[in-house]
Write a protein that holds these residues in place. Sequence first.
Motif, short mmCIF file in Angstrom:
data_model
loop_
_atom_site.label_atom_id
_atom_site.label_comp_id
_atom_site.label_asym_id
_atom_site.label_seq_id
_atom_site.Cartn_x
_atom_site.Cartn_y
_atom_site.Cartn_z
N GLY A 128 18.05 53.26 -1.97
CA GLY A 128 18.99 54.35 -2.23
C GLY A 128 20.15 54.36 -1.25
O GLY A 128 21.06 55.18 -1.35
N GLU A 129 20.10 53.44 -0.28
CA GLU A 129 21.21 53.32 0.67
C GLU A 129 21.64 51.87 0.75
O GLU A 129 20.81 50.97 0.63
N ILE A 130 22.91 51.66 0.98
CA ILE A 130 23.37 50.28 1.12
C ILE A 130 22.79 49.69 2.40
O ILE A 130 22.71 50.36 3.43
N ALA A 131 22.34 48.44 2.31
CA ALA A 131 21.77 47.78 3.49
C ALA A 131 22.85 47.68 4.57
O ALA A 131 24.01 47.42 4.27
N ASN A 132 22.45 47.87 5.82
CA ASN A 132 23.41 47.80 6.93
C ASN A 132 24.01 46.40 7.05
O ASN A 132 23.36 45.41 6.74
N THR A 133 25.25 46.38 7.50
CA THR A 133 25.88 45.09 7.80
C THR A 133 26.25 45.09 9.28
O THR A 133 26.79 46.06 9.79
N ASP A 134 25.93 44.01 9.94
CA ASP A 134 26.18 43.87 11.37
C ASP A 134 27.29 42.83 11.54
O ASP A 134 27.15 41.70 11.07
N MET A 135 28.38 43.24 12.19
CA MET A 135 29.45 42.28 12.44
C MET A 135 29.17 41.58 13.76
O MET A 135 29.09 42.24 14.80
N ALA A 175 34.45 36.86 13.75
CA ALA A 175 33.53 37.90 13.27
C ALA A 175 32.93 37.47 11.94
O ALA A 175 33.64 36.94 11.08
N ALA A 176 31.63 37.65 11.81
CA ALA A 176 30.97 37.30 10.54
C ALA A 176 29.96 38.38 10.20
O ALA A 176 29.23 38.85 11.08
N PRO A 177 29.91 38.79 8.94
CA PRO A 177 28.95 39.84 8.57
C PRO A 177 27.53 39.28 8.39
O PRO A 177 27.34 38.24 7.78
N GLN A 178 26.57 39.97 8.96
CA GLN A 178 25.15 39.66 8.73
C GLN A 178 24.55 40.86 8.02
O GLN A 178 24.66 41.98 8.51
N VAL A 179 23.93 40.63 6.89
CA VAL A 179 23.34 41.74 6.15
C VAL A 179 21.91 41.97 6.65
O VAL A 179 21.12 41.02 6.75
N SER A 180 21.59 43.22 6.95
CA SER A 180 20.27 43.57 7.48
C SER A 180 19.21 43.45 6.40
O SER A 180 19.45 43.74 5.23
N CYS A 181 18.02 43.01 6.82
CA CYS A 181 16.88 42.97 5.89
C CYS A 181 16.06 44.26 6.01
O CYS A 181 15.02 44.40 5.37
#
Lengths: 565, 83
Positions: free
Chosen positions: A342-349, A371-377
Motif C-alpha cells: 500500500g506504500e511505494i517501496a523506498n528508494t535510496d540515492m 547518484a544512482a537509485p537503489q530500490v528497497s526490498c
Amino acid sequence: MLTLETRPQWRTLLDSATLLVPDERPAIIYLETDKAPVTVTRSQFMGEVIRCAAALQTVGIGARDLVIIAHIQNLESIYGFWGALWLGAVPSMFPTLTEKLDPDHYMQSMAELTRRSEAKAVLTTDTFAPELAKRCACPVYGTSDWLPDRDEQSETTNMMLRRPKPGEIAFLQHSSGTTGLQKGVALSHQAVLNQLASYAGALELSEKDVIVSWLPLYHDMGLIAGFIQPILQGIPLVLMSPFDWVQHPALLLRAIHEYRATLCWLPNFAYNHLARRVRVRDSEGLDLSSVRAFINCSEPVRQGSHQLFLERFAANSVTANQLAVSYAMAENTFAVTQSLVGEIANTDMIDLEALQRDLRAASVAADAPHAAPQVSCGKPIANTMVKIIGDQGEVLPERSVGEVLVKSDCMLTGYYHRPDLQPFDAEGWYKTGDRGYIADGEIYIVGRSKDLIITAGKNVYPQDIEAIVYEVEGIHPGRAVVFGVPDEREGTELIAIVAEVDVTDEADRKVIYQALRQQVVRAAEVSVSFVSLVERGWLIKTSSGKTARTTNREKWLVERAEGRL
Amino acid sequence: MTETEVREKLRQFILTDLIKDLKYALTDDEGIVSGGLIDSFSLAEIGVFAEQEFNVYIPDPDLTKAKMNTLNLMVARVMRDLK
C-alpha cells in the motif's frame, strides 16, 4: 486463515483452507488465450486431489516417495501435486520438455535427476512419457498411465492412511545450479507454514484477496506465492501458463480487471514486458485499481522499470502505492523481506562510485554526480533475520556492502539427497551469495555472486552457456565467452556470446551464428540476444589462460558502441 | 504501402530490435522462431510493431510461433489487413 496468531492450529499443508472447507467458492480460475475460463470450486478441487491421490496410490506411490511432476502447467499437474501431498509423498514441480529444448539434453538431465534423487515416479504428458521412460531409472507415467477417467476409477476410500508429521519434507523446489546439477531444496511442512504465517502478516492478507499469477510452478515465486499460498489460505487463484502470458501479456491485465485481483508477483522484466508489449487497444478500459500490490521479486529491481510501468498504465489507475518489492529465495521457502503493502517501496540515492570504491552505500542527493537509485526490498518478515558480513566473516554496520546472510524458522531442511552440501554455517545462517546493505533496517540488494546472469527472472551461469557454445561446430573450446548485458529497455540482463571463428566465408559464418543461438536455446532454454563472431586473438585472456568475462564484456561494449561489432 | 515496403520495414525491425544485428543476412523464408533467432517475448513485440507501424491489429491467437515464424508469414499477415 494462517497467521502468526493461528499458526499453532496448523500442523501440515493438509490443513489448507481449500481442503478443510471444500465448499462452492472458487479455488482456481484457469485462463487460456482463446478459451473460456475454467473455474474450479473448492469442492471440485478437493475431489480431484483425492482422485489423484487414489490413482497415485494405485501405481504404488506411498508416504515419503519423491514424485517428479514434469508436466505442462495445467490443472492436472496441480491436482497431481496436491494428490501426492495428500498421500504424504514428496512432489516436486519440474520444467517440462518444450519444442524449443533439445530432447536428448533434457532427458539426460532428467535421468540424472531421477537417479540421484531416487525418485519413485515421474508424471508427464502421454506424448513424452514413452521416450522419457527409456531414460529414467524410475517409472514414468503419462496421464493415461496413472490417472484413469473419472467413471473408471473404482475406490477412492482407504485414503488418509497416514498424516505426515510437521517436520517431514513436504515438497522439493529445484533450484538451478551450474552444469546441470540441480539441487532439490527440501522444505518441511512446518517451514512452509511458518513462512506463509509470517508472510500473511507482511502482506496484511485477508479473505478478500485474490491472487493472479502467470508464473511457472517450478519457480519459487510461482510455486509458493502464486500457488501454495492461495490454496493454503483459501483465497482464489487466477492462473495462466507462462508460455501463454509471454506471448500475450495483456492476458494478465484482463484477468486483474475481470476478477478484481489484489496481489500479483512479477519479476522485474515483466514490468517492461507489460509496459512495452501490451497494445493500447488491449489495455483500454481495463481497471487495475483493485491491485493492492504488484510485488517485484526474483531479479534486481530497477526504478526505471517501475517508472515505465506507472506511466504506461496510469490511465488504468495504476499508482505508485501499488509498487511493492520483496527479496526472496527458495532456501527460505520464499520471502525474506517485503516492503510495506500500500506504500511505494523506498528508494535510496547512493553514490555509485563510493559503492564500488569503498563498498559503502553513501547517501547522496538525487542530482549529485554518480547518484544512482537503489530500490528497497523492505524489512525482513517476522521470524526472519538478515545480516551483512564482510570478507573475513565480520558483521558489517548499516550502509556497508557485503554478503547477505539469512536465518529464519522457514528455511530448507537441506538439499535433497545431497549430504555433501551443507547450506548453513555453525550458527544456522544461510549464505545467499547476494551482495547488499542495510539502511534504516531495510534491505538493499546491489549484486549477485560473481558472473551469475539473471535474465527474465532466470538464473543463468555463464560457464554453463559456454560449455554449450564450445560444442558448436566451428568454435574451439576456450575461445568463446558469455556474459550478461544489463538492458534498460527490457528491464533485465541480456545474454551475449562472443566467439572467435577461423572461417571467413559469409555462408559458413551464418551457419555458426545460427547454431550458436539455436543450441543455447535448446540446451538451456534461454535466448541469446547478442552474437558476435570475431577473429582469432580478439578475446582477452588472463595470465592463467582463462577468459576474463568482465574484461571481455568491457571491450565488447566499447566496440559495439563504436559500431565495430 | 506496398508489400515491398512492408517487407523492408519488418526486416529492419527484426534485425534492429529482435536479432539486434544489422549485418545478419535474414532470408524471407527462414524460421526465425524455430531457428532460435527470436523468442516468445518477441511475438508480443511484433504485435505492437504491426499496430504502430501499419495500423494492423493482429489478435493474440494469431501471434503464435507457427503463424509468425518467417518474414514471409509476417508480411502476408500484415498485408491481409492493411488498409
